[in-house]
Design a protein around this motif. Sequence first.
Motif, PDB file in Angstrom:
ATOM      1  N   GLU A   1       0.824  -1.133  -0.193  1.00  0.00           N
ATOM      2  CA  GLU A   1      -0.061   0.023  -0.048  1.00  0.00           C
ATOM      3  C   GLU A   1       0.799   1.364  -0.019  1.00  0.00           C
ATOM      4  O   GLU A   1       0.545   2.286  -0.735  1.00  0.00           O
ATOM      5  CB  GLU A   1      -0.855   0.105   1.349  1.00  0.00           C
ATOM      6  N   LEU A   2       1.996   1.095   0.829  1.00  0.00           N
ATOM      7  CA  LEU A   2       2.758   2.381   0.611  1.00  0.00           C
ATOM      8  C   LEU A   2       3.501   2.786  -0.438  1.00  0.00           C
ATOM      9  O   LEU A   2       3.521   3.899  -1.047  1.00  0.00           O
ATOM     10  CB  LEU A   2       3.863   2.149   1.861  1.00  0.00           C
ATOM     11  N   ILE A   3       3.632   1.673  -1.209  1.00  0.00           N
ATOM     12  CA  ILE A   3       4.576   1.794  -2.631  1.00  0.00           C
ATOM     13  C   ILE A   3       3.428   2.255  -3.731  1.00  0.00           C
ATOM     14  O   ILE A   3       3.765   3.164  -4.370  1.00  0.00           O
ATOM     15  CB  ILE A   3       5.125   0.455  -3.071  1.00  0.00           C
ATOM     16  N   SER A   4       2.151   1.719  -3.487  1.00  0.00           N
ATOM     17  CA  SER A   4       1.246   2.135  -4.431  1.00  0.00           C
ATOM     18  C   SER A   4       0.915   3.680  -4.128  1.00  0.00           C
ATOM     19  O   SER A   4       0.772   4.467  -5.189  1.00  0.00           O
ATOM     20  CB  SER A   4       0.002   1.505  -4.303  1.00  0.00           C
ATOM     21  N   ARG A   5       0.914   4.013  -2.984  1.00  0.00           N
ATOM     22  CA  ARG A   5       0.358   5.552  -2.556  1.00  0.00           C
ATOM     23  C   ARG A   5       1.582   6.422  -3.216  1.00  0.00           C
ATOM     24  O   ARG A   5       1.383   7.544  -3.620  1.00  0.00           O
ATOM     25  CB  ARG A   5       0.104   5.640  -0.941  1.00  0.00           C
ATOM     26  N   ALA A   6       2.917   6.017  -2.883  1.00  0.00           N
ATOM     27  CA  ALA A   6       4.270   6.864  -3.126  1.00  0.00           C
ATOM     28  C   ALA A   6       4.103   7.148  -4.520  1.00  0.00           C
ATOM     29  O   ALA A   6       4.358   8.014  -5.250  1.00  0.00           O
ATOM     30  CB  ALA A   6       5.523   6.452  -2.484  1.00  0.00           C
ATOM     31  N   ALA A   7       4.083   6.184  -5.170  1.00  0.00           N
ATOM     32  CA  ALA A   7       4.111   5.765  -6.567  1.00  0.00           C
ATOM     33  C   ALA A   7       3.006   6.672  -7.496  1.00  0.00           C
ATOM     34  O   ALA A   7       3.165   7.287  -8.400  1.00  0.00           O
ATOM     35  CB  ALA A   7       3.940   4.308  -7.324  1.00  0.00           C
TER      36      ALA A   7
ATOM     37  N   VAL B   1       5.708   9.369 -19.868  1.00  0.00           N
ATOM     38  CA  VAL B   1       6.390   8.220 -19.557  1.00  0.00           C
ATOM     39  C   VAL B   1       5.176   7.033 -18.801  1.00  0.00           C
ATOM     40  O   VAL B   1       4.481   7.771 -18.029  1.00  0.00           O
ATOM     41  CB  VAL B   1       7.571   8.153 -18.443  1.00  0.00           C
ATOM     42  N   ALA B   2       5.132   5.963 -19.195  1.00  0.00           N
ATOM     43  CA  ALA B   2       4.193   4.943 -18.553  1.00  0.00           C
ATOM     44  C   ALA B   2       4.704   4.493 -17.429  1.00  0.00           C
ATOM     45  O   ALA B   2       5.496   3.661 -17.388  1.00  0.00           O
ATOM     46  CB  ALA B   2       3.684   3.803 -19.580  1.00  0.00           C
ATOM     47  N   LEU B   3       3.978   4.516 -16.194  1.00  0.00           N
ATOM     48  CA  LEU B   3       4.055   4.132 -15.073  1.00  0.00           C
ATOM     49  C   LEU B   3       3.283   2.758 -14.588  1.00  0.00           C
ATOM     50  O   LEU B   3       2.209   3.023 -14.631  1.00  0.00           O
ATOM     51  CB  LEU B   3       3.924   5.197 -14.017  1.00  0.00           C
ATOM     52  N   HIS B   4       4.165   1.748 -14.676  1.00  0.00           N
ATOM     53  CA  HIS B   4       3.286   0.509 -14.166  1.00  0.00           C
ATOM     54  C   HIS B   4       3.566   0.004 -12.728  1.00  0.00           C
ATOM     55  O   HIS B   4       4.683  -0.004 -12.337  1.00  0.00           O
ATOM     56  CB  HIS B   4       3.626  -0.569 -15.236  1.00  0.00           C
ATOM     57  N   ILE B   5       2.435  -0.074 -11.925  1.00  0.00           N
ATOM     58  CA  ILE B   5       2.725  -0.398 -10.660  1.00  0.00           C
ATOM     59  C   ILE B   5       2.295  -1.922 -10.347  1.00  0.00           C
ATOM     60  O   ILE B   5       0.890  -2.310 -10.694  1.00  0.00           O
ATOM     61  CB  ILE B   5       2.019   0.515  -9.918  1.00  0.00           C
ATOM     62  N   ASP B   6       2.978  -2.789 -10.008  1.00  0.00           N
ATOM     63  CA  ASP B   6       2.753  -4.282 -10.066  1.00  0.00           C
ATOM     64  C   ASP B   6       3.046  -4.638  -8.562  1.00  0.00           C
ATOM     65  O   ASP B   6       4.093  -5.344  -8.402  1.00  0.00           O
ATOM     66  CB  ASP B   6       3.646  -5.099 -11.134  1.00  0.00           C
ATOM     67  N   ILE B   7       1.846  -4.854  -7.809  1.00  0.00           N
ATOM     68  CA  ILE B   7       2.211  -5.265  -6.265  1.00  0.00           C
ATOM     69  C   ILE B   7       1.001  -6.184  -5.869  1.00  0.00           C
ATOM     70  O   ILE B   7       0.026  -5.846  -6.328  1.00  0.00           O
ATOM     71  CB  ILE B   7       2.232  -3.715  -5.526  1.00  0.00           C
ATOM     72  N   PRO B   8       1.519  -6.920  -4.776  1.00  0.00           N
ATOM     73  CA  PRO B   8       0.418  -7.507  -4.280  1.00  0.00           C
ATOM     74  C   PRO B   8      -0.559  -6.937  -3.252  1.00  0.00           C
ATOM     75  O   PRO B   8      -0.050  -5.944  -3.028  1.00  0.00           O
ATOM     76  CB  PRO B   8       1.268  -8.743  -3.617  1.00  0.00           C
ATOM     77  N   PRO B   9      -1.628  -7.686  -2.980  1.00  0.00           N
ATOM     78  CA  PRO B   9      -2.380  -6.873  -2.298  1.00  0.00           C
ATOM     79  C   PRO B   9      -1.974  -6.542  -0.876  1.00  0.00           C
ATOM     80  O   PRO B   9      -2.165  -5.411  -0.516  1.00  0.00           O
ATOM     81  CB  PRO B   9      -3.541  -7.926  -2.310  1.00  0.00           C
TER      82      PRO B   9
ATOM     83  N   THR C   1       8.621   0.476 -14.524  1.00  0.00           N
ATOM     84  CA  THR C   1       7.818  -0.505 -13.732  1.00  0.00           C
ATOM     85  C   THR C   1       8.081  -0.564 -12.551  1.00  0.00           C
ATOM     86  O   THR C   1       9.196  -0.701 -12.068  1.00  0.00           O
ATOM     87  CB  THR C   1       7.892  -1.803 -14.350  1.00  0.00           C
ATOM     88  N   VAL C   2       7.071  -0.572 -11.352  1.00  0.00           N
ATOM     89  CA  VAL C   2       7.502  -0.627  -9.728  1.00  0.00           C
ATOM     90  C   VAL C   2       7.093  -2.090  -9.530  1.00  0.00           C
ATOM     91  O   VAL C   2       5.497  -2.013  -9.614  1.00  0.00           O
ATOM     92  CB  VAL C   2       6.724   0.731  -9.286  1.00  0.00           C
ATOM     93  N   SER C   3       7.561  -2.606  -8.794  1.00  0.00           N
ATOM     94  CA  SER C   3       7.119  -4.235  -8.414  1.00  0.00           C
ATOM     95  C   SER C   3       7.787  -4.307  -7.026  1.00  0.00           C
ATOM     96  O   SER C   3       8.950  -4.034  -6.785  1.00  0.00           O
ATOM     97  CB  SER C   3       7.192  -5.422  -9.446  1.00  0.00           C
ATOM     98  N   VAL C   4       7.021  -5.323  -6.392  1.00  0.00           N
ATOM     99  CA  VAL C   4       7.427  -5.485  -4.921  1.00  0.00           C
ATOM    100  C   VAL C   4       7.103  -7.121  -4.747  1.00  0.00           C
ATOM    101  O   VAL C   4       6.021  -7.307  -5.145  1.00  0.00           O
ATOM    102  CB  VAL C   4       6.916  -4.707  -4.030  1.00  0.00           C
ATOM    103  N   ALA C   5       7.941  -7.769  -4.082  1.00  0.00           N
ATOM    104  CA  ALA C   5       7.402  -9.307  -3.814  1.00  0.00           C
ATOM    105  C   ALA C   5       8.284  -9.590  -2.607  1.00  0.00           C
ATOM    106  O   ALA C   5       9.152  -8.906  -2.222  1.00  0.00           O
ATOM    107  CB  ALA C   5       7.970 -10.048  -4.977  1.00  0.00           C
TER     108      ALA C   5
ATOM    109  N   ALA D   1      12.163  -0.841 -12.631  1.00  0.00           N
ATOM    110  CA  ALA D   1      12.873  -0.986 -13.827  1.00  0.00           C
ATOM    111  C   ALA D   1      12.423  -0.039 -14.715  1.00  0.00           C
ATOM    112  O   ALA D   1      11.207   0.212 -14.932  1.00  0.00           O
ATOM    113  CB  ALA D   1      12.721  -2.223 -14.293  1.00  0.00           C
ATOM    114  N   ASP D   2      13.288   0.610 -15.461  1.00  0.00           N
ATOM    115  CA  ASP D   2      13.056   1.454 -16.757  1.00  0.00           C
ATOM    116  C   ASP D   2      13.375   1.178 -18.055  1.00  0.00           C
ATOM    117  O   ASP D   2      14.330   0.539 -17.961  1.00  0.00           O
ATOM    118  CB  ASP D   2      13.161   2.844 -16.400  1.00  0.00           C
TER     119      ASP D   2
END
Length: 481
Positions: A324-330, A342-350, A383-387, A398-399
């Motif tokens: 949630e923190l990453i999603s809000r910051a991004a 620039v296309a910003l993709h956010i790929d995060i788990p719930p 692309t911003v992703s977290v796991a 990654a850009d």
Amino acid sequence: MNIRLRLTLWYTAILFIILLIFSVSLYVALESTLFVSLDTHLQQEAAQVIGGLEFIGRESDDKYDDDEVAAALTVSGLRLRYVPEEGVLWRIFDRNGQVLVDPGYFKDAIFRNDALPTDYARLEYATLADNVPVKVYTVPFVIEGRGAGIVQIAESYHHIQQVQQLLVFLLAIGIPFTILATTAGGWFLATHALQPIDRITSAARQISASDLNRRLNMNLPNDEIGRLATTFDDMLARLEAGFDQQKRFIADASHEMRTPLTILKGEVDVTLNRPRTAATYRETLELVDETTNQLIALVEELFLLARADNQQLPLQLTRFNLAELISRAASRLVAQAEKRNVALHIDIPPALPIVADADKLTRLVLNLVSNAIKYTRPGDDVTVSVAAEGRFATLTIADTGPGIPAEHLAHLFDRFYRVDKARSRSASVTDTNSSGAGLGLSIVKRLVDLHNGRIDVASEVGQGTTFVVWLPLQPPADDTG
Ligand code: ADP
């Protein structure tokens, strides 16, 4: 009291105690050995005398004319076939303690115990009339069922006393001499061993903050003192590096401040040198506003780094959802991404629970994502992703931008390091709180380190750049307090 004196005194004291114990043991051992051999000799003589005794009739005229001792014996109805060694004193009693034969050796002798033992052998000390100290062996005997009596044998132990006196004399001279010699030797050794320390001290005293480039360079063997000198030199090297870093930091910071201040000053001066239209004033003020924001961002970055350097940036740990923190910051950067196309993709788990400092992680995400947006070309993807990976959360930014040449990668996290200075500053966007002074990634690195995490960068020119951050899901035990 200095170490040299203390060492020498200890050394001397220990040596003195050892010598004392040694001397007493030597004295006691020698005395007992000598007396044991004297006793053995007395016992042997007594046995010989008893073995040589023979009872004869009083009327017998079987006399030993040629031997005074034998003559005396014969008178008493005894015949002695053994003549005791020279220096051995003797006499013979009957079993009631009446003198049978006495050649007169014991005249006026002083015994501590005058009663004669009749059924056991006794060893004792006595003094003869002329003050000769003697050891006396008194032993009862029985012969051939015909007679019994007591033999008393004595021998002077004056020679033992002489040996003892000689030993005491030798020790009394030898011990002080040995102590004197070894104290001098100890003092010399201590002086010699500690001399390099004095040299280190005086060399260290001459080194001040202004000449940290100096070294002791003692060239000592690799022993305790040699290692001390090397460690001191290593410490100087680290101090010098630290001082240099500080100096460079201050120089870089002043330099970074001067540029926007010069712009401000120039703009304001030009605008003020004659009357302007309202639109021009507005334009100038907008530039002043933007430059001031840049300055504020720079000062804020410097302040943050200074606090981190002084350990004044403690972690405020809470448990929260990292996704949630990453999603809000991004999402705060969506507008900026759109502006740059620039296309910003956010790929995060719930959900991804973590215990960390939320404000510092927000800052970290903002810096990395805004960099990715800043340094890519219109039409690129970010692309911003977290796991979760074991005990870590991995955050990947990654850009598909132009990438960073390999030679810059090693310095990327250094303070004030920019790959392309002009571009950094012009690309800097005020709403990301970045000054464009090359401090963004060094701050990111500090924040990752504070969390005991790790950051890696991989980049290929023309292909893009990927930053990966590993953050422990639980902080180490000592950070939770
Ligand atoms: P700045 O405040 O100048 O952005 P940073 O420390 O954030 O400083 O970044 C240092 C340098 O690294 C920048 O000058 C930029 O050239 C380069 N850089 C950082 N992120 C990227 C990226 N995603 N792609 C390409 N270059 C980057």
